[in-house]
Each structure stands twice: as structure tokens, then as C-alpha cells.
Motif scaffolding. Sequence first.
Motif, PDB file in Angstrom:
ATOM      1  N   GLY A 279       0.789  -1.224   0.000  1.00 59.37           N
ATOM      2  CA  GLY A 279       0.000   0.000   0.000  1.00 59.37           C
ATOM      3  C   GLY A 279       0.817   1.268   0.000  1.00 59.37           C
ATOM      4  N   THR A 280       2.011   1.204  -0.556  1.00 60.86           N
ATOM      5  CA  THR A 280       2.841   2.406  -0.535  1.00 60.86           C
ATOM      6  C   THR A 280       2.467   3.376  -1.660  1.00 60.86           C
ATOM      7  OG1 THR A 280       5.084   3.250  -0.608  1.00 60.86           O
ATOM      8  CG2 THR A 280       4.641   1.341  -1.966  1.00 60.86           C
ATOM      9  N   ASN A 281       2.611   4.647  -1.386  1.00 61.12           N
ATOM     10  CA  ASN A 281       2.357   5.667  -2.389  1.00 61.12           C
ATOM     11  C   ASN A 281       3.644   6.285  -2.897  1.00 61.12           C
ATOM     12  OD1 ASN A 281      -0.239   5.933  -3.246  1.00 61.12           O
ATOM     13  ND2 ASN A 281      -0.885   7.102  -1.456  1.00 61.12           N
ATOM     14  N   ASP A 282       4.750   5.901  -2.256  1.00 63.31           N
ATOM     15  CA  ASP A 282       6.025   6.491  -2.627  1.00 63.31           C
ATOM     16  C   ASP A 282       6.482   5.935  -3.964  1.00 63.31           C
ATOM     17  OD1 ASP A 282       5.886   7.588  -0.156  1.00 63.31           O
ATOM     18  OD2 ASP A 282       7.112   6.020   0.781  1.00 63.31           O
ATOM     19  N   VAL A 283       7.283   6.712  -4.641  1.00 61.62           N
ATOM     20  CA  VAL A 283       7.913   6.211  -5.854  1.00 61.62           C
ATOM     21  C   VAL A 283       8.992   5.238  -5.412  1.00 61.62           C
ATOM     22  CG1 VAL A 283       9.364   6.833  -7.814  1.00 61.62           C
ATOM     23  CG2 VAL A 283       7.435   8.273  -7.181  1.00 61.62           C
ATOM     24  N   ILE A 284       9.010   4.073  -5.995  1.00 60.54           N
ATOM     25  CA  ILE A 284       9.999   3.107  -5.540  1.00 60.54           C
ATOM     26  C   ILE A 284      11.216   3.078  -6.448  1.00 60.54           C
ATOM     27  CG2 ILE A 284       8.403   1.632  -4.265  1.00 60.54           C
ATOM     28  CD1 ILE A 284       8.577  -0.305  -6.705  1.00 60.54           C
ATOM     29  N   LEU A 285      12.316   2.750  -5.848  1.00 58.93           N
ATOM     30  CA  LEU A 285      13.587   2.677  -6.558  1.00 58.93           C
ATOM     31  C   LEU A 285      14.003   1.212  -6.640  1.00 58.93           C
ATOM     32  CD1 LEU A 285      16.154   4.281  -7.628  1.00 58.93           C
ATOM     33  CD2 LEU A 285      17.085   3.836  -5.347  1.00 58.93           C
ATOM     34  N   ILE A 286      14.228   0.743  -7.863  1.00 57.58           N
ATOM     35  CA  ILE A 286      14.647  -0.652  -8.041  1.00 57.58           C
ATOM     36  C   ILE A 286      16.077  -0.676  -8.557  1.00 57.58           C
ATOM     37  CG2 ILE A 286      14.100  -2.864  -9.128  1.00 57.58           C
ATOM     38  CD1 ILE A 286      11.240  -1.781  -9.552  1.00 57.58           C
ATOM     39  N   PRO A 287      17.021  -1.108  -7.741  1.00 59.62           N
ATOM     40  CA  PRO A 287      18.403  -1.163  -8.217  1.00 59.62           C
ATOM     41  C   PRO A 287      18.673  -2.465  -8.970  1.00 59.62           C
ATOM     42  CG  PRO A 287      18.294  -1.595  -5.856  1.00 59.62           C
ATOM     43  CD  PRO A 287      16.883  -1.543  -6.353  1.00 59.62           C
ATOM     44  N   LEU A 288      19.275  -2.351 -10.143  1.00 61.92           N
ATOM     45  CA  LEU A 288      19.629  -3.548 -10.920  1.00 61.92           C
ATOM     46  C   LEU A 288      21.144  -3.644 -10.958  1.00 61.92           C
ATOM     47  CD1 LEU A 288      17.147  -3.183 -13.922  1.00 61.92           C
ATOM     48  CD2 LEU A 288      16.886  -4.648 -11.920  1.00 61.92           C
ATOM     49  N   SER A 289      21.669  -4.451 -10.071  1.00 58.78           N
ATOM     50  CA  SER A 289      23.128  -4.462  -9.902  1.00 58.78           C
ATOM     51  C   SER A 289      23.860  -5.128 -11.067  1.00 58.78           C
ATOM     52  CB  SER A 289      23.480  -5.161  -8.597  1.00 58.78           C
ATOM     53  OG  SER A 289      22.899  -6.441  -8.600  1.00 58.78           O
ATOM     54  N   ASN A 290      23.139  -5.846 -11.939  1.00 61.55           N
ATOM     55  CA  ASN A 290      23.814  -6.581 -13.017  1.00 61.55           C
ATOM     56  C   ASN A 290      23.710  -5.931 -14.384  1.00 61.55           C
ATOM     57  OD1 ASN A 290      24.523  -8.499 -11.231  1.00 61.55           O
ATOM     58  ND2 ASN A 290      23.073 -10.052 -11.922  1.00 61.55           N
ATOM     59  N   VAL A 291      23.024  -4.792 -14.480  1.00 63.33           N
ATOM     60  CA  VAL A 291      22.765  -4.235 -15.802  1.00 63.33           C
ATOM     61  C   VAL A 291      23.333  -2.820 -15.912  1.00 63.33           C
ATOM     62  CG1 VAL A 291      20.999  -3.826 -17.541  1.00 63.33           C
ATOM     63  CG2 VAL A 291      20.606  -5.568 -15.806  1.00 63.33           C
ATOM     64  N   THR A 292      24.218  -2.624 -16.893  1.00 65.37           N
ATOM     65  CA  THR A 292      24.801  -1.293 -17.102  1.00 65.37           C
ATOM     66  C   THR A 292      23.770  -0.373 -17.753  1.00 65.37           C
ATOM     67  OG1 THR A 292      25.573  -1.816 -19.310  1.00 65.37           O
ATOM     68  CG2 THR A 292      27.085  -2.306 -17.504  1.00 65.37           C
ATOM     69  N   SER A 293      24.009   0.931 -17.677  1.00 61.75           N
ATOM     70  CA  SER A 293      23.006   1.855 -18.226  1.00 61.75           C
ATOM     71  C   SER A 293      22.866   1.723 -19.737  1.00 61.75           C
ATOM     72  CB  SER A 293      23.297   3.296 -17.825  1.00 61.75           C
ATOM     73  OG  SER A 293      24.649   3.595 -18.014  1.00 61.75           O
ATOM     74  N   ASN A 294      23.984   1.391 -20.436  1.00 62.01           N
ATOM     75  CA  ASN A 294      23.881   1.194 -21.885  1.00 62.01           C
ATOM     76  C   ASN A 294      22.906   0.089 -22.247  1.00 62.01           C
ATOM     77  OD1 ASN A 294      25.765   3.110 -22.772  1.00 62.01           O
ATOM     78  ND2 ASN A 294      27.431   1.763 -22.097  1.00 62.01           N
ATOM     79  N   ILE A 295      23.050  -1.014 -21.526  1.00 60.61           N
ATOM     80  CA  ILE A 295      22.197  -2.167 -21.823  1.00 60.61           C
ATOM     81  C   ILE A 295      20.777  -1.918 -21.313  1.00 60.61           C
ATOM     82  CG2 ILE A 295      21.872  -4.643 -21.386  1.00 60.61           C
ATOM     83  CD1 ILE A 295      24.155  -3.973 -23.343  1.00 60.61           C
ATOM     84  N   LEU A 296      20.673  -1.287 -20.146  1.00 58.32           N
ATOM     85  CA  LEU A 296      19.348  -1.005 -19.583  1.00 58.32           C
ATOM     86  C   LEU A 296      18.541  -0.111 -20.535  1.00 58.32           C
ATOM     87  CD1 LEU A 296      17.423  -1.447 -17.251  1.00 58.32           C
ATOM     88  CD2 LEU A 296      18.491   0.462 -16.046  1.00 58.32           C
ATOM     89  N   THR A 297      19.227   0.861 -21.152  1.00 56.60           N
ATOM     90  CA  THR A 297      18.549   1.729 -22.130  1.00 56.60           C
ATOM     91  C   THR A 297      17.919   0.880 -23.235  1.00 56.60           C
ATOM     92  OG1 THR A 297      20.333   3.304 -21.751  1.00 56.60           O
ATOM     93  CG2 THR A 297      18.879   3.753 -23.619  1.00 56.60           C
ATOM     94  N   LEU A 298      18.679  -0.119 -23.685  1.00 55.45           N
ATOM     95  CA  LEU A 298      18.182  -0.971 -24.774  1.00 55.45           C
ATOM     96  C   LEU A 298      17.002  -1.822 -24.319  1.00 55.45           C
ATOM     97  CD1 LEU A 298      21.562  -2.197 -26.308  1.00 55.45           C
ATOM     98  CD2 LEU A 298      20.157  -0.253 -27.000  1.00 55.45           C
ATOM     99  N   VAL A 299      17.125  -2.395 -23.110  1.00 58.85           N
ATOM    100  CA  VAL A 299      16.024  -3.218 -22.600  1.00 58.85           C
ATOM    101  C   VAL A 299      14.764  -2.361 -22.465  1.00 58.85           C
ATOM    102  CG1 VAL A 299      15.189  -4.641 -20.680  1.00 58.85           C
ATOM    103  CG2 VAL A 299      17.587  -4.769 -21.352  1.00 58.85           C
ATOM    104  N   LEU A 300      14.935  -1.156 -21.948  1.00 53.75           N
ATOM    105  CA  LEU A 300      13.765  -0.293 -21.753  1.00 53.75           C
ATOM    106  C   LEU A 300      13.173   0.160 -23.086  1.00 53.75           C
ATOM    107  CD1 LEU A 300      14.911   1.790 -18.651  1.00 53.75           C
ATOM    108  CD2 LEU A 300      13.319  -0.134 -18.724  1.00 53.75           C
ATOM    109  N   GLU A 301      14.041   0.359 -24.082  1.00 59.08           N
ATOM    110  CA  GLU A 301      13.541   0.702 -25.421  1.00 59.08           C
ATOM    111  C   GLU A 301      12.647  -0.432 -25.952  1.00 59.08           C
ATOM    112  OE1 GLU A 301      16.649   1.575 -28.262  1.00 59.08           O
ATOM    113  OE2 GLU A 301      15.221   1.653 -29.936  1.00 59.08           O
ATOM    114  N   TYR A 302      13.142  -1.657 -25.734  1.00 60.32           N
ATOM    115  CA  TYR A 302      12.369  -2.825 -26.154  1.00 60.32           C
ATOM    116  C   TYR A 302      11.039  -2.891 -25.392  1.00 60.32           C
ATOM    117  CZ  TYR A 302      10.961  -7.717 -26.551  1.00 60.32           C
ATOM    118  OH  TYR A 302      10.233  -8.869 -26.750  1.00 60.32           O
ATOM    119  N   CYS A 303      11.112  -2.707 -24.065  1.00 56.28           N
ATOM    120  CA  CYS A 303       9.912  -2.799 -23.226  1.00 56.28           C
ATOM    121  C   CYS A 303       8.883  -1.740 -23.625  1.00 56.28           C
ATOM    122  CB  CYS A 303      10.266  -2.628 -21.749  1.00 56.28           C
ATOM    123  SG  CYS A 303      11.172  -4.023 -21.079  1.00 56.28           S
ATOM    124  N   GLU A 304       9.378  -0.554 -23.936  1.00 54.13           N
ATOM    125  CA  GLU A 304       8.483   0.545 -24.313  1.00 54.13           C
ATOM    126  C   GLU A 304       7.706   0.183 -25.576  1.00 54.13           C
ATOM    127  OE1 GLU A 304       9.693   5.041 -25.005  1.00 54.13           O
ATOM    128  OE2 GLU A 304      10.431   4.213 -23.098  1.00 54.13           O
TER     129      GLU A 304
END
Lengths: 164, 262
Positions: A46-71
Motif C-alpha cells: 500500500g505504498t504511495n512512494d515512488v519506488i527505486l529498483i536497483p539492478l546491480s547486473n545491468v549497465t546503463s547502456n544495456i538497460l537503455t536498450l532493454v527499456l527501449e524494447y519494453c516501451e
Amino acid sequence: MASSSSSSLSRVVVKSSDNNLFVVNKKVASQSQLLKQCIDNMEEKGTNDVILIPLSNVTSNILTLVLEYCEKHADFADDDNNNQELKQWDHEFLKKFDYATLNSLTMAADYMVTKSLLNLCCQFIADSIKDLTVQQIRQIFDIKNDFTPQEEADIKNENAWAFR
Amino acid sequence: MLEGKNTPDHDNGKHIFLPEDLILEILVRLPVKSLIRFKSVCKEWKPIITDPNFAKSQLNHSKTSKCMSSSFVIIRSDNSMFMLNLDLNNLASRKTEDIKGKFVPISPRFNPSLERQGYNILCSFKGILCVYVCDTENIFMWNPNTNESRLIPSPGGTLRMIGFGYVSSTNDYKIVLVSWSTFIKVYSFRENKWHKKDYTSTCQYLYDINTKAMFNSTYLSTLVLIKKKFRSDQKISNQIRPDQIRKIQIRSEITKNKKQLQ
């Protein structure tokens, strides 16, 4: 940040291994079962706060690509899986990358439990390596040949047809 | 192939090692021909590729994906066997000249001097051949792709080979032999054993309408039972699974054709 007055979150913040932050729409994040699970857990609390999810195995370059795909896939979430336009997009998307990037993307898709991206990457890699020579395969995956010349020759002789 | 394409500047120049489970996810999507070649990549890959469970998942993948897996043709001349590999995806675009010269001589490891002893290829199914060696009266199941083979224990007695196939429900290869009396013998690859099955005494013998009898997934569909008591136009076709024989009526148009022929 989130303007929603209900207990459901509209956005999450995802942190890459190199400490870059990405604000991600919930629908987009839900393409990854890992992120979806985190969101569901927080919503249950029941939280209303914005949550932060840390992904310790994924660099920002690759994360950008995954998120592009997800979008892209979130846009087509209500369509059936056989959408030709989406398939075409998938292919064009992966075509841009070298093997090192593809490998990283595959690992990120696995870690973030984005099954369709994982399948897509594996199939794409398989299709592009199927006609390569053993030597080329070793280069791509940085594999050291640990057979003796005799052992290697024996395997080749047994299956001579596969090498032509 | 993909070299020289734009690379997001991550770990430049460094290779990314894929863990074994992801390597497997990629390998399982490759056609057989590539896999056989890639057995010699390294010692880690070889056991993955030769694992029977891997073969099963690979087969399932190639069935579900629209890409056809490669097939081969075995051609036997007087003294030797040759294998011609066909890439069914590109077959249409292939010219005859391309196919020429791609015959590769093969020789079974279980018996390299096969041609001197005389042999028959009894049946083939999904890349597995069933070979009968005349001199020794041995039956071998042989996968020419991997050159793996198994000597089948002798079934005993004079029996005629009628079927060989794969039963997907139990993940088992089966061989069916028939005696000219009242039983059939079914060999299970899984159990490495022969089972004797009786069938009704009215059925005098089994007759194969097509010597390439094979299981159609779970059923051995090309067997025809001839009942001696019936007239010749009353042949009864059977869809038969080795462990259960049941009769179905032969389709009327086939019966009609037979009548016209007579």
C-alpha cells in the motif's frame, strides 16, 4: 512525482549498475517480470512512494536498450503476438548490435525476466551463427579451444558432412 | 557477420561470457548440421550437444519454429554409403550443380566393413536408421549424424521387420517385427528389451502395405491386417500402436479402388 491518488504506482525508478537513474512508466516496466514483481509487492504494502529498483547486473547502456524494447512492446501489449509490424521492429532493433552487445542484452533479459526479449535474442544469435565456422564461434564467444589437434580431427572426421 | 556494426560503448573490447544456461538456450535453436559442427568448439559444448535430453528439446524447437531443420538423404551404392545434406530452407533456390559434390561418404563406426558383409537398411525415422547386417544377423540402430549406434538384442526366431518409429508420448524408439503366426514383437529402445504381443487368432498375419512402415507420432499407421477368413477385398486396416492393436474399417474409397483393380 506520481500524481495518482490511488495506492497504485504509475512510475518507478530503476537504477543501473553504474548508478544512472531511469524513470519508467509502470506499463513499460511490467514487460519485465522482475520489475513487475517489485511493483506488485510494493502495491500490496500500500505504498504511495515512488519506488527505486536497483539492478546491480545491468549497465546503463544495456538497460537503455532493454527499456527501449519494453516501451515498444508495451505499446503493442494488447495486440496478439503475431503483429508483423512488431516483428519487423524486433528484427531491426537487434540487427544494429554486435555480438558482445547481443550477449549482454541476452543476459539482461534473463536477469530482468523479460521472456520475449530473451527468446528473441537467443533466436537471433542462433540464426546469425548457424553458418559460421568453429573458429568463428570460438572468436565470438571467446572460447579457448581445449581439444588436442588429434581430438579435434577425430570429431571432424566422424562428422565430415557437417563441415562442408 | 555483425562485425563493424554500431556498438554502444560498454566494456569495449571485452568479451561477455554467457553462462551455460544461456548458451544452451541459443544452441537449442540451431539446426542439427550446425550443432554437429559445433561439437568441436570446446570440451564444454560437446557434452551439452550430445546429451539426449538436449536432442529432444532441439527437436521440439525445430518443430515449433517455422524454420525447417536440415534433412539428409542416404544413398547406397555397391560398396559405400553416401550422405547428402539438404537445407530445406534454401532448396528452392538451389541449382542442381550446387547439390552435386556434396555427397559425403559415411561409414558406420559400429561396423566400418559393412559393405563386405552385406547389409540392409531396414527403415529410417527422424534421422535414425535401422540396419540389418546379413552375415551376423545383427540389427543396429544408427544415427549417421552423430555416428552413434546400438546393437539391438536378437529377437529370436524368424521374424520380419515391419516398422520402426518414435513414440513421442513415451520418448521412445520402437521396432516392430512380425512372425508369420500369431504374434508380433516390439522392441523398446528405452528398455532395450523385446516384448511379445499376441493378437487375435483370427488375424493370420500382418502385412505391410508399404515397406517404409513407420509410426505416425504414436500410431503405426501403415500396417494392414489381412484376415484369412475374409475375402481379399475385405482387408482391414489397422492403426496400431505396439502395445495396443485396434481395428478400424478401411476407408471406403480405398476399398472401391481395390475392387476396380481386381
